[in-house]
Scaffold this motif. Structure first.
Motif, short mmCIF file in Angstrom:
data_model
loop_
_atom_site.label_atom_id
_atom_site.label_comp_id
_atom_site.label_asym_id
_atom_site.label_seq_id
_atom_site.Cartn_x
_atom_site.Cartn_y
_atom_site.Cartn_z
N GLN A 67 20.12 -4.27 4.34
CA GLN A 67 19.95 -2.85 4.07
C GLN A 67 19.40 -2.68 2.67
O GLN A 67 20.00 -3.13 1.69
CB GLN A 67 21.29 -2.11 4.20
CG GLN A 67 21.87 -2.08 5.61
CD GLN A 67 21.06 -1.18 6.53
OE1 GLN A 67 20.42 -0.22 6.08
NE2 GLN A 67 21.09 -1.49 7.82
N LEU A 68 18.24 -2.04 2.55
CA LEU A 68 17.60 -1.86 1.25
C LEU A 68 18.32 -0.76 0.46
O LEU A 68 18.57 0.32 0.99
CB LEU A 68 16.14 -1.51 1.41
CG LEU A 68 15.24 -2.59 2.04
CD1 LEU A 68 13.82 -2.06 2.19
CD2 LEU A 68 15.24 -3.85 1.18
N PRO A 122 0.81 -1.22 0.00
CA PRO A 122 0.00 0.00 0.00
C PRO A 122 0.84 1.27 0.00
O PRO A 122 0.37 2.33 -0.41
CB PRO A 122 -0.83 -0.13 1.28
CG PRO A 122 -0.05 -1.06 2.15
CD PRO A 122 0.63 -2.02 1.22
N ALA A 123 2.09 1.16 0.46
CA ALA A 123 3.00 2.30 0.47
C ALA A 123 4.43 1.77 0.37
O ALA A 123 4.69 0.61 0.67
CB ALA A 123 2.83 3.13 1.75
N GLU A 124 5.33 2.62 -0.08
CA GLU A 124 6.72 2.21 -0.19
C GLU A 124 7.30 1.87 1.18
O GLU A 124 6.98 2.50 2.18
CB GLU A 124 7.56 3.32 -0.83
CG GLU A 124 7.24 3.56 -2.30
CD GLU A 124 8.13 4.63 -2.90
OE1 GLU A 124 8.81 5.33 -2.11
OE2 GLU A 124 8.17 4.77 -4.12
N VAL A 125 8.13 0.84 1.20
CA VAL A 125 8.78 0.40 2.44
C VAL A 125 10.27 0.63 2.30
O VAL A 125 10.91 0.14 1.36
CB VAL A 125 8.50 -1.08 2.72
CG1 VAL A 125 9.28 -1.56 3.93
CG2 VAL A 125 7.00 -1.30 2.94
N ALA A 126 10.84 1.39 3.23
CA ALA A 126 12.27 1.73 3.16
C ALA A 126 13.12 0.88 4.09
O ALA A 126 14.34 0.85 3.94
CB ALA A 126 12.46 3.21 3.50
N HIS A 127 12.50 0.22 5.07
CA HIS A 127 13.25 -0.60 6.03
C HIS A 127 12.88 -2.06 5.81
O HIS A 127 11.70 -2.43 5.79
CB HIS A 127 12.95 -0.18 7.46
CG HIS A 127 13.31 1.25 7.74
ND1 HIS A 127 14.61 1.66 7.92
CD2 HIS A 127 12.54 2.36 7.86
CE1 HIS A 127 14.63 2.97 8.15
NE2 HIS A 127 13.38 3.42 8.11
N ALA A 128 13.90 -2.90 5.69
CA ALA A 128 13.68 -4.30 5.33
C ALA A 128 12.80 -5.03 6.34
O ALA A 128 11.95 -5.83 5.96
CB ALA A 128 15.03 -5.00 5.18
N GLU A 129 13.00 -4.78 7.62
CA GLU A 129 12.24 -5.51 8.64
C GLU A 129 10.74 -5.27 8.52
O GLU A 129 9.94 -6.12 8.91
CB GLU A 129 12.73 -5.12 10.03
CG GLU A 129 14.11 -5.67 10.39
CD GLU A 129 14.53 -5.30 11.79
OE1 GLU A 129 14.31 -6.09 12.72
OE2 GLU A 129 15.10 -4.20 11.94
N ALA A 130 10.35 -4.12 8.00
CA ALA A 130 8.93 -3.81 7.86
C ALA A 130 8.26 -4.68 6.81
O ALA A 130 7.03 -4.75 6.76
CB ALA A 130 8.75 -2.34 7.51
#
Length: 376
Positions: free
Chosen positions: A225-226, A151-159
Motif C-alpha cells: 500500500q503506497l 509521466p504521471a503520478e501513480v497511486a497504486h503500487a501494482e501500476a
C-alpha cells in the motif's frame, strides 16, 4: 539515457560506442552469425527498444559515420540523405542549391575545405571508408542504477510494474552482456512529498530474465500500500553472480525442474514474506517434537540421522490424552529417554495402535496414554 541503453546493447556485441547526445553505434559484424543474420539481429534490437518504450531509428552501413547518418536520415541510402544529417550549416548549401550528400560530394574538395573547414571533409572520408574512424567502446558497469521519471503520478503500487519493466529490460541486457545474474534487486520509489521508500526483492537463484523479475515484482507490489503517490522510480542491482547458459536434457530435465521450484518459492516469498515460506529439515533428536528444524528453502541439515522406529507423517502440535480402553496396540514399545541436557526430559514408551478407524502413534508416560500423531 545513453549509458543504460548502451549497457543493454552490450548483450549483442561488446563493441558499443556512445554518440552523444542521441545515438549509439554498435559494431555487429561478428554477431551476425550468432543471431541469425542482419535481419534477425535488427529485429531483436527493435523488439528490445520497444519493450523499453524507446523510439529509435536503426540503420546499418560499412562505416560508423555512414550508419549514424543513415539512422538520422530514416535509413535512406547514403548518397540520397539530406545534408541535415551531417549537422552542418545548411543555409550555405541551400544558397548554392545543394540538398543531398551526393551533391556535396560533387563539389570541389579545395573549395569545400576553404568554405566549411577540413572537418567536414574528414567526416565525409570517414563515412565513405577512405579514412579509419577509431572509437572508444563503452564498458558495461559492474552494477545497475537507472532512474525513470513517470509521466504521471501513480497511486497504486501494482501500476508501477509497467514502468519498472522498462528498467528490467535494460538490466537484463546488462546482465546478458556480463554473463551474469542477480540474486536480488531494489526498486526505490520517490513520492510526491519528496520522501523515498525501497521495495527489496530476493530471488531463490541467480536470474536475469526480465519476465521473471517482472512477475516477482508484480507479486510483491500486489501486497504493498503506497503512503503517497509515486513520481519516479530507480532500479538498483549489484553483486552480480556468474550465470552461463544451460544445456537441456534429452528426456528429463532435472535442472529445469529444480529451477521451477525455485521460482515458485521466490514468488510465494514475494507475496507472503520471507518468514512465511520456509523448508523443514530432519534433526538428530529422538524426541519427535525436536526432530526437525525450520531452514531456508534449499538448505538442509547435513548431519545424517535415522530414527530407530516408525514415525507418523502427521504429528500433533501437542499430545492429546486418550483412554487406554480405546486403543488396540499393534507394535511397540519403542522407549525414548532423552532431553535431560536441555531441561525438557522425556521418558516415554511409544506404540503403533489402532484408534477407531485411524492408525495412531501413541505413548505411555507415568501410566497415562497420549496420542502424538497419526499414520493414516
Amino acid at each position: 539515457m545513453l549509458e543504460p541503453i548502451a549497457a543493454w546493447a552490450c548483450q549483442f556485441t561488446p563493441k558499443v560506442a556512445l554518440e552523444p547526445p542521441d545515438a549509439l553505434l554498435i559494431e555487429v559484424e561478428g554477431s551476425l552469425r550468432y543471431f541469425g543474420g542482419e535481419q534477425a539481429l535488427t529485429g531483436a534490437l527493435e523488439a528490445g527498444l520497444a519493450d523499453m518504450q524507446i523510439p529509435a531509428t536503426l540503420a546499418t552501413a560499412l562505416t560508423p559515420r555512414a550508419a549514424l547518418w543513415r539512422a538520422r536520415g530514416g535509413g535512406l541510402p547514403l548518397t540520397e540523405l539530406p545534408i541535415g544529417v551531417m549537422r552542418v550549416e545548411e543555409a550555405f548549401f541551400r544558397s548554392i542549391g545543394v540538398a543531398t550528400i551526393a551533391e556535396v560530394l560533387d563539389l570541389p574538395r579545395d573549395g569545400l575545405a576553404a568554405r566549411c573547414g577540413p572537418r567536414l571533409l574528414d567526416e565525409l572520408d570517414c563515412a565513405l571508408g577512405r579514412t579509419p574512424e577509431p572509437r572508444e567502446f563503452f564498458s558495461p558497469p559492474e552494477r545497475f542504477d537507472a532512474r525513470l521519471e513517470l509521466p504521471a503520478e501513480v497511486a497504486h503500487a501494482e501500476a508501477l510494474v509497467f514502468a519498472a519493466r522498462r528498467l528490467l529490460v535494460q538490466l537484463e541486457g546488462l546482465l546478458a552482456a556480463r554473463q551474469a545474474g542477480v540474486r536480488g534487486f531494489t526498486l526505490c520509489l520517490t513520492h510526491r512529498d519528496g520522501t523515498t521508500s525501497d521495495v527489496r526483492l530476493e530471488l531463490a537463484s541467480p536470474a536475469r530474465e526480465a519476465e521473471r523479475l517482472a512477475a516477482l515484482l508484480r507479486d510483491k507490489l500486489a501486497t504493498l500500500q503506497l503512503r503517497h503517490p509515486v513520481e519516479a522510480i530507480v532500479l538498483r542491482a549489484a553483486d552480480f553472480a556468474p550465470l552461463g547458459g544451460q544445456s537441456r536434457g534429452l528426456f528429463r530435465d532435472r535442472a529445469a525442474e529444480t529451477e521451477d521450484w525455485a521460482r515458485l518459492v521466490e514468488r510465494l516469498q514475494a507475496r507472503l514474506g520471507r518468514d512465511a515460506v520456509y523448508a523443514v529439515s530432519p534433526y538428530a533428536d529422538h524426541r519427535p517434537e525436536y526432530a526437525w528444524r525450520r531452514v531456508e528453502p534449499g538448505d538442509w541439515d547435513p548431519h545424517e540421522f535415522v530414527q530407530p522406529g516408525p514415525r507418523p507423517a502427521w504429528l500433533l502440535d501437542a499430545p492429546r490424552a486418550v483412554a487406554e480402553s480405546d486403543l488396540e496396540l499393534l507394535a511397540g514399545p519403542e522407549h525414548i529417554a532423552c532431553g535431560w541436557w536441555d531441561g525438557d526430559a522425556a521418558r516415554r514408551d511409544y506404540f503403533v495402535a489402532a484408534l477407531g478407524a485411524s492408525l495412531a502413534w501413541v505413548y505411555r508416560e507415568e501410566d497415562r496414554w497420549y496420542v502424538h500423531g497419526f499414520f493414516a
